[in-house]
Motif scaffolding. Structure first.
Motif, PDB file in Angstrom:
ATOM      1  N   HIS A 151       0.850  -1.186   0.000  1.00  0.00           N
ATOM      2  CA  HIS A 151       0.000   0.000   0.000  1.00  0.00           C
ATOM      3  C   HIS A 151       0.888   1.239   0.000  1.00  0.00           C
ATOM      4  O   HIS A 151       1.885   1.311   0.731  1.00  0.00           O
ATOM      5  CB  HIS A 151      -0.919  -0.003   1.224  1.00  0.00           C
ATOM      6  N   VAL A 242       0.232   1.110 -14.896  1.00  0.00           N
ATOM      7  CA  VAL A 242      -0.984   1.488 -14.186  1.00  0.00           C
ATOM      8  C   VAL A 242      -2.118   1.465 -15.197  1.00  0.00           C
ATOM      9  O   VAL A 242      -2.119   2.264 -16.149  1.00  0.00           O
ATOM     10  CB  VAL A 242      -0.874   2.889 -13.552  1.00  0.00           C
ATOM     11  N   ALA A 246      -7.283   3.224 -13.092  1.00  0.00           N
ATOM     12  CA  ALA A 246      -7.268   2.299 -11.947  1.00  0.00           C
ATOM     13  C   ALA A 246      -6.598   2.934 -10.734  1.00  0.00           C
ATOM     14  O   ALA A 246      -5.834   3.902 -10.845  1.00  0.00           O
ATOM     15  CB  ALA A 246      -6.548   1.011 -12.311  1.00  0.00           C
ATOM     16  N   ASP A 247      -6.883   2.358  -9.547  1.00  0.00           N
ATOM     17  CA  ASP A 247      -6.257   2.838  -8.313  1.00  0.00           C
ATOM     18  C   ASP A 247      -5.104   1.936  -7.882  1.00  0.00           C
ATOM     19  O   ASP A 247      -4.676   1.951  -6.745  1.00  0.00           O
ATOM     20  CB  ASP A 247      -7.289   2.943  -7.191  1.00  0.00           C
ATOM     21  N   TYR A 248      -4.582   1.137  -8.813  1.00  0.00           N
ATOM     22  CA  TYR A 248      -3.471   0.237  -8.524  1.00  0.00           C
ATOM     23  C   TYR A 248      -2.549   0.188  -9.743  1.00  0.00           C
ATOM     24  O   TYR A 248      -2.907   0.581 -10.859  1.00  0.00           O
ATOM     25  CB  TYR A 248      -3.982  -1.176  -8.220  1.00  0.00           C
ATOM     26  N   GLU A 279      -2.172  10.562  -6.832  1.00  0.00           N
ATOM     27  CA  GLU A 279      -2.624  10.233  -5.475  1.00  0.00           C
ATOM     28  C   GLU A 279      -3.649   9.108  -5.438  1.00  0.00           C
ATOM     29  O   GLU A 279      -3.744   8.383  -4.449  1.00  0.00           O
ATOM     30  CB  GLU A 279      -3.206  11.487  -4.805  1.00  0.00           C
ATOM     31  N   HIS A 280      -4.431   8.948  -6.502  1.00  0.00           N
ATOM     32  CA  HIS A 280      -5.480   7.935  -6.452  1.00  0.00           C
ATOM     33  C   HIS A 280      -4.929   6.508  -6.585  1.00  0.00           C
ATOM     34  O   HIS A 280      -5.641   5.549  -6.327  1.00  0.00           O
ATOM     35  CB  HIS A 280      -6.530   8.191  -7.539  1.00  0.00           C
ATOM     36  N   VAL A 281      -3.667   6.352  -6.974  1.00  0.00           N
ATOM     37  CA  VAL A 281      -3.057   5.021  -7.061  1.00  0.00           C
ATOM     38  C   VAL A 281      -2.512   4.676  -5.676  1.00  0.00           C
ATOM     39  O   VAL A 281      -1.582   5.330  -5.192  1.00  0.00           O
ATOM     40  CB  VAL A 281      -1.946   4.970  -8.125  1.00  0.00           C
ATOM     41  N   THR A 282      -3.094   3.672  -5.057  1.00  0.00           N
ATOM     42  CA  THR A 282      -2.780   3.383  -3.656  1.00  0.00           C
ATOM     43  C   THR A 282      -2.228   1.988  -3.416  1.00  0.00           C
ATOM     44  O   THR A 282      -1.877   1.654  -2.290  1.00  0.00           O
ATOM     45  CB  THR A 282      -4.041   3.544  -2.785  1.00  0.00           C
TER      46      THR A 282
END
Length: 331
Positions: A151, A242, A246-248, A279-282
Motif C-alpha cells: 500500500h 498502471v 485504476a487505483d493500482y 494520489e489515487h493510485v494506492t
C-alpha cells in the motif's frame, strides 16, 4: 454445455468472456490481479505478430460459465503453448474445465506444439481448486514466484549520489533507447525461470516500438532509470504499469546491470516510480522468485507483503492422460 470459440469482432461477446474470467478468478483469489477489459480489448482486437491468440468459452443456457485462453508464441518458444482455464464457482466439478482443457490440447497439437504451460496462483488464506486441476491434467511444477502487494506510500529509498534518476512515461525517448534496449535484453536473459526450458525474447527497436504502442493503449507506462553522473552510463531501470483509471499498478521489471550492483539502485528506482504516481493510485503488485533473497529484501523493505504463491506448470503433450472430470477447474 457447448465449447465455442470467442468471436473477437463481437464487443458484447468480448465483454461477456472477460466478465466470466474475472468472476471465476476472483472467487478464490481476493488479491488477484486480472487483466482489465480495456487491456483485453487491445489484445483481442489488435493481433500481435509475435503471438497468435484465441479464446474458448463454455456456454450453458446462453451464459459463459468457463473460459480458456490459448497463446502460441511465434518468434521464440515455438514448441510451447500457454493457456489459462477458469470456471465459475457454481459450475465447477461438472467436467467443464476438462472440456475446455481438451479443446486447448487439440488446438495446441494442431499448431505443432509439444508442451503447454500455464500458471496456477494460490491465495495464502483461501483454498482454491487450481492446483488439483493442474495435477489432474498431468501438469508438473517448473517454477514458482511470490505475489506481493504494498500500500502506498512506501518507505523512502534514496538513490546513490553517484547516480541520477531519469524518468519517462510511455515511449522511451530516442536518446535513451540504445541503453534501454540493452537493459531490457539483459533482464530477459536474467529473469529466473526455474526448470522451464524457454528461450529469452530478444528486443530490437522495432519490437520495442510495437510493444510500447500496444501497452500505451491500456496502461500508463512508467520507467525510472539510474544514470551514472560521471559517464552517463545507465545502471538499471524499473518498469511499471498502471491501468488507465485504476487505483493500482503493478511492478514489472526491475534490473540493475551487473557492474552497478551493490548500491541499492533497485529499491531507489522502485521508490522513485511510486513517489511519482498520482494520489489515487494506492496499491502496487509485484512478483519475486522466493529464492531471490536480494529482491525479496528490497521488496519487504519497501513494505511489500506476500499474499499469493504463483506456480508455473507444464504439461508434455505426448502424455496420454486420463483425467477425472469431477476435479475442480482453475489452472
Amino acid at each position: 454445455m457447448q465449447i465455442t470459440e470467442l468471436d473477437p469482432t463481437d464487443p458484447a461477446a468480448r465483454r461477456a468472456w472477460h466478465e466470466a474470467l474475472v468472476t471465476a478468478v476472483r472467487a478464490d483469489r481476493p488479491h488477484a490481479l486480472t487483466t482489465t477489459l480495456e487491456a483485453f480489448e487491445v489484445v483481442a482486437t489488435a493481433p500481435s505478430q509475435h503471438f497468435a491468440r484465441s479464446w474458448l468459452q463454455a456456454v450453458v443456457d446462453g451464459e459463459v460459465v468457463g473460459t480458456a485462453e490459448l497463446e502460441l508464441p511465434l518468434s521464440e518458444n515455438t514448441e510451447v503453448a500457454w493457456t489459462e482455464v477458469a470456471v465459475l464457482p457454481g459450475h465447477r466439478r461438472r467436467g467443464i474445465g476438462r472440456a475446455l482443457w481438451d479443446a486447448v490440447v487439440v488446438r495446441a497439437r494442431d499448431a505443432g506444439r509439444s508442451r503447454i504451460g500455464g500458471e496456477v496462483t494460490l491465495d495464502l488464506d483461501v483454498a482454491g481448486p487450481g492446483q488439483d486441476f493442474a495435477g489432474a491434467v498431468g501438469a508438473v511444477e517448473m517454477h514458482r514466484e511470490d505475489h506481493l502487494v504494498a500500500h502506498l506510500p512506501v518507505a523512502a529509498a534514496l538513490v546513490d549520489p553517484a547516480y541520477e534518476v531519469v524518468r519517462w512515461r510511455g515511449r522511451c525517448p530516442d536518446e535513451h533507447r540504445t541503453a534501454y534496449l540493452a537493459m531490457r535484453n539483459q533482464m530477459n536473459a536474467d529473469v529466473p525461470t526455474g526448470d522451464l526450458d524457454v528461450e529469452a525474447a530478444v528486443l530490437d527497436d522495432t519490437r520495442l516500438v510495437d510493444s510500447e504502442e500496444r501497452l500505451m493503449r491500456s496502461y500508463d507506462v512508467r520507467v525510472a532509470a539510474a544514470r551514472r553522473r560521471t559517464d552517463g552510463l545507465f545502471g538499471g531501470y524499473s518498469l511499471m504499469f498502471v491501468p488507465h483509471g485504476a487505483d493500482y499498478g503493478w511492478q514489472d521489471d526491475t534490473l540493475v546491470m551487473p557492474e552497478h550492483r551493490g548500491r541499492r539502485l533497485g529499491a531507489a528506482l522502485k521508490a522513485a516510480n511510486y513517489a511519482d504516481l498520482p494520489e489515487h493510485v494506492t496499491l502496487v503488485h509485484t512478483w519475486t522468485d522466493p529464492d531471490n533473497a536480494a529482491m525479496h529484501r528490497t521488496n519487504t523493505g519497501l513494505g511489500f507483503r506476500v499474499v499469493e504463491r504463483m506456480l508455473e506448470m507444464e504439461v508434455a503433450l505426448d502424455a496420454d492422460l486420463d483425467v477425472d472430470p469431477d476435479v475442480g477447474a482453475r489452472a
